[in-house]
Design an enzyme around this catalytic site. Structure first.
Site, PDB file in Angstrom:
ATOM      1  N   LYS A  12     -23.841 -21.785  17.379  1.00  0.00           N
ATOM      2  CA  LYS A  12     -23.327 -22.612  16.274  1.00  0.00           C
ATOM      3  C   LYS A  12     -21.808 -22.543  16.219  1.00  0.00           C
ATOM      4  O   LYS A  12     -21.127 -23.565  16.053  1.00  0.00           O
ATOM      5  CB  LYS A  12     -23.959 -22.158  14.940  1.00  0.00           C
ATOM      6  CG  LYS A  12     -25.428 -22.535  14.847  1.00  0.00           C
ATOM      7  CD  LYS A  12     -26.144 -21.978  13.625  1.00  0.00           C
ATOM      8  CE  LYS A  12     -27.631 -22.332  13.732  1.00  0.00           C
ATOM      9  NZ  LYS A  12     -28.427 -21.973  12.563  1.00  0.00           N
TER      10      LYS A  12
ATOM     11  N   GLN B  77     -27.883 -17.186   8.107  1.00  0.00           N
ATOM     12  CA  GLN B  77     -28.933 -17.251   9.129  1.00  0.00           C
ATOM     13  C   GLN B  77     -30.166 -16.467   8.675  1.00  0.00           C
ATOM     14  O   GLN B  77     -30.054 -15.336   8.190  1.00  0.00           O
ATOM     15  CB  GLN B  77     -28.383 -16.682  10.457  1.00  0.00           C
ATOM     16  CG  GLN B  77     -29.296 -16.868  11.653  1.00  0.00           C
ATOM     17  CD  GLN B  77     -29.400 -18.316  12.144  1.00  0.00           C
ATOM     18  OE1 GLN B  77     -28.561 -19.167  11.830  1.00  0.00           O
ATOM     19  NE2 GLN B  77     -30.424 -18.601  12.918  1.00  0.00           N
TER      20      GLN B  77
ATOM     21  N   ASP C 250     -27.511 -26.209   5.200  1.00  0.00           N
ATOM     22  CA  ASP C 250     -28.875 -25.944   5.660  1.00  0.00           C
ATOM     23  C   ASP C 250     -29.901 -26.740   4.851  1.00  0.00           C
ATOM     24  O   ASP C 250     -31.049 -26.874   5.278  1.00  0.00           O
ATOM     25  CB  ASP C 250     -29.188 -24.453   5.432  1.00  0.00           C
ATOM     26  CG  ASP C 250     -29.308 -23.664   6.717  1.00  0.00           C
ATOM     27  OD1 ASP C 250     -29.572 -24.274   7.770  1.00  0.00           O
ATOM     28  OD2 ASP C 250     -29.145 -22.435   6.653  1.00  0.00           O
TER      29      ASP C 250
HETATM   30  N1  LUD Z   1     -31.696 -19.908   9.665  1.00  0.00           N
HETATM   31  C1  LUD Z   1     -32.058 -21.510  11.417  1.00  0.00           C
HETATM   32  N2  LUD Z   1     -33.094 -19.375  11.487  1.00  0.00           N
HETATM   33  C2  LUD Z   1     -33.842 -19.700  12.682  1.00  0.00           C
HETATM   34  N3  LUD Z   1     -32.577 -23.402  21.172  1.00  0.00           N
HETATM   35  C3  LUD Z   1     -31.991 -22.120  13.781  1.00  0.00           C
HETATM   36  C4  LUD Z   1     -32.576 -22.482  16.167  1.00  0.00           C
HETATM   37  C5  LUD Z   1     -31.065 -23.385  17.838  1.00  0.00           C
HETATM   38  N4  LUD Z   1     -30.406 -20.486   7.849  1.00  0.00           N
HETATM   39  C6  LUD Z   1     -30.963 -20.821   9.000  1.00  0.00           C
HETATM   40  O1  LUD Z   1     -30.798 -22.431  13.820  1.00  0.00           O
HETATM   41  O2  LUD Z   1     -31.184 -23.654  11.090  1.00  0.00           O
HETATM   42  C7  LUD Z   1     -31.309 -22.478  10.680  1.00  0.00           C
HETATM   43  N5  LUD Z   1     -30.776 -22.079   9.495  1.00  0.00           N
HETATM   44  N6  LUD Z   1     -32.623 -21.751  12.651  1.00  0.00           N
HETATM   45  N7  LUD Z   1     -32.857 -22.078  14.834  1.00  0.00           N
HETATM   46  C8  LUD Z   1     -34.112 -21.520  14.410  1.00  0.00           C
HETATM   47  C9  LUD Z   1     -33.950 -21.191  12.949  1.00  0.00           C
HETATM   48  C10 LUD Z   1     -32.260 -20.247  10.850  1.00  0.00           C
HETATM   49  C11 LUD Z   1     -33.538 -22.385  17.146  1.00  0.00           C
HETATM   50  C12 LUD Z   1     -33.273 -22.777  18.451  1.00  0.00           C
HETATM   51  C13 LUD Z   1     -32.026 -23.277  18.801  1.00  0.00           C
HETATM   52  C14 LUD Z   1     -31.324 -22.993  16.534  1.00  0.00           C
HETATM   53  C15 LUD Z   1     -31.694 -23.696  20.213  1.00  0.00           C
HETATM   54  O3  LUD Z   1     -30.657 -24.250  20.459  1.00  0.00           O
HETATM   55  C16 LUD Z   1     -32.381 -23.725  22.548  1.00  0.00           C
HETATM   56  C17 LUD Z   1     -33.343 -24.809  22.966  1.00  0.00           C
HETATM   57  O4  LUD Z   1     -34.414 -24.939  22.335  1.00  0.00           O
HETATM   58  O5  LUD Z   1     -33.029 -25.494  23.952  1.00  0.00           O
HETATM   59  C18 LUD Z   1     -32.664 -22.490  23.376  1.00  0.00           C
HETATM   60  C19 LUD Z   1     -31.702 -21.388  23.066  1.00  0.00           C
HETATM   61  C20 LUD Z   1     -32.082 -20.081  23.755  1.00  0.00           C
HETATM   62  O6  LUD Z   1     -32.620 -19.197  23.068  1.00  0.00           O
HETATM   63  O7  LUD Z   1     -31.856 -19.983  24.955  1.00  0.00           O
END
Ligand code: LUD
Ligand code: NAP
Length: 282
Positions: A53, A97, A120
Site C-alpha cells: 500500500k 490494517q 476503508d
Molecule cells: N485490513 C485489508 N486486512 C486484510 N494480493 C487487504 C489484501 C492486497 N483495514 C484493512 O488489504 O483492505 C484492508 N483493510 N485487506 N487485503 C486483505 C485484507 C485489511 C489482500 C491481498 C492483496 C490486500 C494483494 O495485493 C496479491 C494478489 O492477490 O495478487 C498477492 C500478494 C502476495 O501476498 O503476494
C-alpha cells in the site's frame, strides 16, 4: 481469446490514471492526497499488504505514512494515534490494517476514525450509508470487485449473483453493491444447504470464503463470470484462491486469477478512495 480478467493489469491502469490526476492537482493546489496506514504487530501477510500500500501510494504521487506499532500496543495508545491522524491536515485517509492482535477492540478503533477519512469504509456511518443506497466510502475489496466487472464489460443489472461469504469486509458489502447495481443477489455462508446447487444458478459468482479451492469447476454454470476474492497461502509460498481455477476456467466466460485478480484491485481502490477524500476536504 483469453477469458482471464487481469486484475493486476487493470489495477495498474487505474493507478496510472490516479497518478496523472494527482500530478495535475499538485500543479494546481500545491498539495497531494495523504494516506496513513497503521500496522499493529508482526503478522507477515499484513506486513506485506501494508508495504504494498505504501509503495503504491508513493508511485502515484500520494503522501504515504506508515505507523508500525508493537504487538503490545494498548487500546489507548492506538486510539490516541487515530485521534492524532484525525487532526492531521496532511492526512486525508486513515487505514488500520486488520486483523488487530488479540486484546484490541477493532470495532472501537474503527469507530474512532473520522468518517470523512475512513478510506476503508468500515466506520458504522459508512457501513450504514452503503446499506441505505447512499454510499460515501465503499470498502476497497468489494469496490474492486465491481470495478473489475465494469472494466470487464460484464452487465450486472438483472443478473443472478451469488456471493459466497458474509463477512463485514467482503461478502456483505459486495452483496450490497451488486444489489445496488440491480443484480438479484443470494448470499451464502457456512450453514447454506446445497452450496454447489446454489452456485450453479449464478451468472456472477463472488467467492470470499477463505478456503483454498473450495468452489469446484462443476459448481459453475457454463458462461458464468467468476470473481475469486480468496487469498490462501498453501505450503511455503504458493497462493491459491477460493476457486479451483484450473477447473473453473474451462467453464466460466470470465474468471479472475489468484494472485493477480482482486488483490491488486483492493490497493488501487484504496488510492481511489484516498483521492476522493482529498477532493472532498483538500
Ligand atoms: N485490513 C485489508 N486486512 C486484510 N494480493 C487487504 C489484501 C492486497 N483495514 C484493512 O488489504 O483492505 C484492508 N483493510 N485487506 N487485503 C486483505 C485484507 C485489511 C489482500 C491481498 C492483496 C490486500 C494483494 O495485493 C496479491 C494478489 O492477490 O495478487 C498477492 C500478494 C502476495 O501476498 O503476494
Ligand atoms: P471471513 O471473515 O473468514 O469470512 C468467511 C466467510 O465464508 C464467512 O461468512 C463464512 O461463513 C463463510 N464460509 C466459511 N466456510 C464456509 C463453507 N464451508 N461454506 C460456505 N461458506 C463458508 O473471511 P473474509 O475476511 O471475508 O475473507 C475471505 C477470503 O478473502 C480470505 O481468503 C481472505 O484472505 C480473502 N480476502 C482477500 C482480499 C483481497 O483484497 N483480495 C481482501 C479481504 C479478504 P459464516 O459466516 O457462516 O462463518
Amino acid at each position: 481469446m483469453s477469458n482471464i480478467l487481469d486484475g493486476k493489469q487493470i489495477a495498474k491502469d487505474i493507478r496510472e490514471e490516479l497518478r496523472k490526476e494527482v500530478a495535475e492537482l499538485k500543479e494546481k493546489t500545491g498539495r497531494v492526497p495523504g494516506l496513513a496506514v497503521v500496522l499493529v504487530g508482526e503478522d507477515p501477510a499484513s506486513a506485506t499488504y501494508v508495504r504494498m500500500k505504501g509503495k503504491a501510494c508513493e508511485q502515484a504521487g500520494f503522501l504515504s505514512r506508515t505507523h508500525r506499532l508493537s504487538e503490545t500496543t494498548s487500546q489507548r495508545e492506538l486510539l490516541d494515534l487515530v485521534n492524532e491522524l484525525n487532526e492531521d491536515d496532511e492526512i486525508h485517509g486513515i487505514l488500520v490494517q486488520l486483523p488487530l492482535p488479540d486484546g484490541l477492540d477493532d470495532q472501537e478503533v474503527l469507530k474512532a476514525i473520522n468518517p470523512e477519512k475512513d478510506v476503508d469504509g468500515f466506520h458504522p456511518l459508512n457501513v450504514g450509508r452503503l446499506m441505505t443506497g447512499d454510499p460515501y466510502f465503499v470498502p476497497c475489496t468489494p469496490r474492486g470487485v465491481i470495478e473489475l466487472l465494469d472494466r470487464g464489460n460484464v452487465e450486472i443489472k438483472g443478473k443472478k449473483a451469488v456471493v459466497v461469504g458474509r463477512s463485514n469486509i467482503v461478502g456483505k458489502p459486495a452483496a450490497l453493491l451488486l444489489l445496488q447495481r440491480h443484480a438479484t443477489v443470494t448470499i451464502c455462508h457456512s450453514r447454506t444447504q446445497d452450496l454447489p446447487g446454489v452456485v450453479r444458478e449464478a451468472d456472477i459468482v463472488v467467492a470470499a470464503v477463505g478456503r483454498p479451492e473450495m468452489v469446484r469447476g462443476d459448481w459453475i454454470k457454463e458462461g458464468a463470470v467468476v470473481i475469486d476474492v480468496g487469498v490462501n497461502r498453501v505450503g511455503e509460498k504458493k497462493l491459491v484462491g477460493d476457486v479451483a481455477f484450473d477447473e473453473a476456467k474451462d467453464v466460466a466466460s470470465l474468471i479472475t486469477p489468484v494472485p493477480g485478480g482482486v488483490g491488486p484491485m483492493t490497493i488501487a481502490m484504496l488510492l481511489q478512495n484516498t483521492l476522493e477524500a482529498f477532493k472532498n476536504h483538500g
